[in-house]
Design an enzyme around this catalytic site. Structure first.
Site, PDB file in Angstrom:
ATOM      1  N   LYS A  52       2.232  36.081   4.797  1.00 32.56           N
ATOM      2  CA  LYS A  52       1.565  34.920   5.402  1.00 32.56           C
ATOM      3  C   LYS A  52       0.947  35.323   6.744  1.00 32.56           C
ATOM      4  O   LYS A  52      -0.188  34.954   7.051  1.00 32.56           O
ATOM      5  CB  LYS A  52       2.572  33.767   5.575  1.00 32.56           C
ATOM      6  CG  LYS A  52       2.926  33.132   4.250  1.00 32.56           C
ATOM      7  CD  LYS A  52       4.135  32.211   4.313  1.00 32.56           C
ATOM      8  CE  LYS A  52       4.473  31.748   2.892  1.00 32.56           C
ATOM      9  NZ  LYS A  52       5.721  31.008   2.768  1.00 32.56           N
ATOM     10  N   GLN A  96      10.336  28.883   6.522  1.00 30.64           N
ATOM     11  CA  GLN A  96      10.512  29.571   5.241  1.00 30.64           C
ATOM     12  C   GLN A  96      11.833  29.140   4.601  1.00 30.64           C
ATOM     13  O   GLN A  96      12.883  29.212   5.223  1.00 30.64           O
ATOM     14  CB  GLN A  96      10.493  31.099   5.477  1.00 30.64           C
ATOM     15  CG  GLN A  96      10.523  31.921   4.217  1.00 30.64           C
ATOM     16  CD  GLN A  96       9.268  31.736   3.356  1.00 30.64           C
ATOM     17  OE1 GLN A  96       8.151  31.750   3.850  1.00 30.64           O
ATOM     18  NE2 GLN A  96       9.466  31.558   2.060  1.00 30.64           N
ATOM     19  N   ASP A 119       2.978  22.859   4.733  1.00 29.69           N
ATOM     20  CA  ASP A 119       3.563  22.991   3.397  1.00 29.69           C
ATOM     21  C   ASP A 119       3.458  21.666   2.636  1.00 29.69           C
ATOM     22  O   ASP A 119       3.675  21.626   1.425  1.00 29.69           O
ATOM     23  CB  ASP A 119       5.058  23.361   3.506  1.00 29.69           C
ATOM     24  CG  ASP A 119       5.320  24.824   3.171  1.00 29.69           C
ATOM     25  OD1 ASP A 119       4.461  25.447   2.524  1.00 29.69           O
ATOM     26  OD2 ASP A 119       6.394  25.324   3.556  1.00 29.69           O
TER      27      ASP A 119
END
Ligand code: NDP
Length: 284
Positions: A52, A96, A119
């Site tokens: 990422k 994460q 997200d």
């Protein structure tokens, strides 16, 4: 033999579009920024986070990786998120997952400011998806939608079957297909006679986490088959939830694993970070 939907190519094309938009924003003095928090040393998570970070650099975005030890107290993580919520350089915050067992994932997700929740896991954003007015789309289902669109696959009026109902993939996938006027059925582990449903699908999206589970005899001739699954075989090779060999004989189009949905997920994270930056700076 089915047409292979090339996720790598579509991801590269989409990233080039994003990079061009980032350059336009930078010319106006605005650099989109992403913060990725990783707690602990899960090797798979470390790889995802590195990817990422690198992807942000490649499209010209600013990014920060915040590494916190596995024994980090939940309050300390929440405090760090609160700082990032107030940080003007940061447009998107991603924690994460999975988190260590002593940390409550739901509390952590809920602590991220909805306008920085790239997200799209925060209840405000999942609610907006439900009513069809989203700021951000969850990355994996959004990636599937882009793949369908860029492959010229019409959704409207089609019978769509989603296998899997997780909050991250299956449920939002169903909502996006419904939003595109598909007629949607969602299947899960308690579905009776799964094959009877999958055989009806014009568009079949599979996200269950079981290697090679969907076989050619479960698929309608000419169907579009999207394999979200990412499973490690005993020999270490990556494989999907769909048995590619038998299914590609019957399907009209199919995504491979690797090289299908996977490359799209980070691409959509970049898109969401860009969208957040535009929202924060009143750019469109
Ligand atoms: P979850 O484990 O959270 O959910 C799995 C879903 O599949 C559940 O809804 C479960 O049903 C259903 N399921 C399990 N077994 C069966 C079965 N035998 N028949 C029908 N349904 C079944 O997984 P995720 O949604 O997070 O991930 C699914 C897969 O997608 C995994 O392989 C994951 O690695 C991959 N993935 C890939 C991404 C990418 O970027 N390509 C991103 C995210 C995930 P029930 O609810 O009844 O338990």
């Amino acid at each position: 033999m089915a047409f292979i939907i090339d996720g790598k190519r579509i991801a590269a094309e989409t990233r080039a579009e994003i990079a061009a938009e980032v350059a336009e924003q930078k010319a106006k003095g605005v650099t989109p920024g992403l913060a990725v928090i990783i707690v602990g040393e899960n090797p798979a998570s470390q790889v995802y986070v590195r990817n990422k970070h690198r992807a942000c650099g490649e499209v010209g975005m600013y990014s920060e990786v915040i590494e916190m030890p596995a024994d980090t107290a939940e309050d300390a993580l929440l405090a760090r998120i609160s700082e990032l919520n107030a940080d003007g350089r940061i447009d998107g915050i991603l924690v994460q997952l999975p988190l260590p067992a002593h940390i409550n994932e739901e509390r952590v997700i809920n602590a991220i400011a909805p306008d920085k929740d790239v997200d799209a896991f925060h209840p405000v954003n999942t609610g907006k998806i439900m009513i069809g007015n989203p700021d951000f789309l969850p990355c994996t289902p959004a990636g599937v939608m882009v793949m369908l669109e860029k492959s010229g696959i019409e959704i409207s009026g089609k019978k769509c079957v989603v296998v899997g109902r997780s909050n991250i993939v299956g449920k939002p996938m169903a909502m996006l297909l419904l939003g595109a006027n598909g007629t949607v059925t969602v299947c899960h582990s308690r579905t009776k006679d799964l094959a009877a449903h999958t055989r009806e699908a014009d568009i079949l999206v599979v996200a269950i986490g079981r290697a090679d589970f969907i076989t050619g005899d479960m698929v309608k001739e000419g169907a579009v088959v999207i394999d979200v699954g990412m499973n490690r075989r005993e020999d270490g090779k990556l494989t999907g939830d769909v048995d590619f060999a038998s299914t590609s004989e019957r399907a009209g189009a199919i995504t491979p694993v690797p090289g299908g949905v996977g490359p799209m997920t980070i691409t959509m994270l970049l898109r969401n970070t860009l969208t957040a930056s535009k929202l924060h700076h009143g750019l469109s």
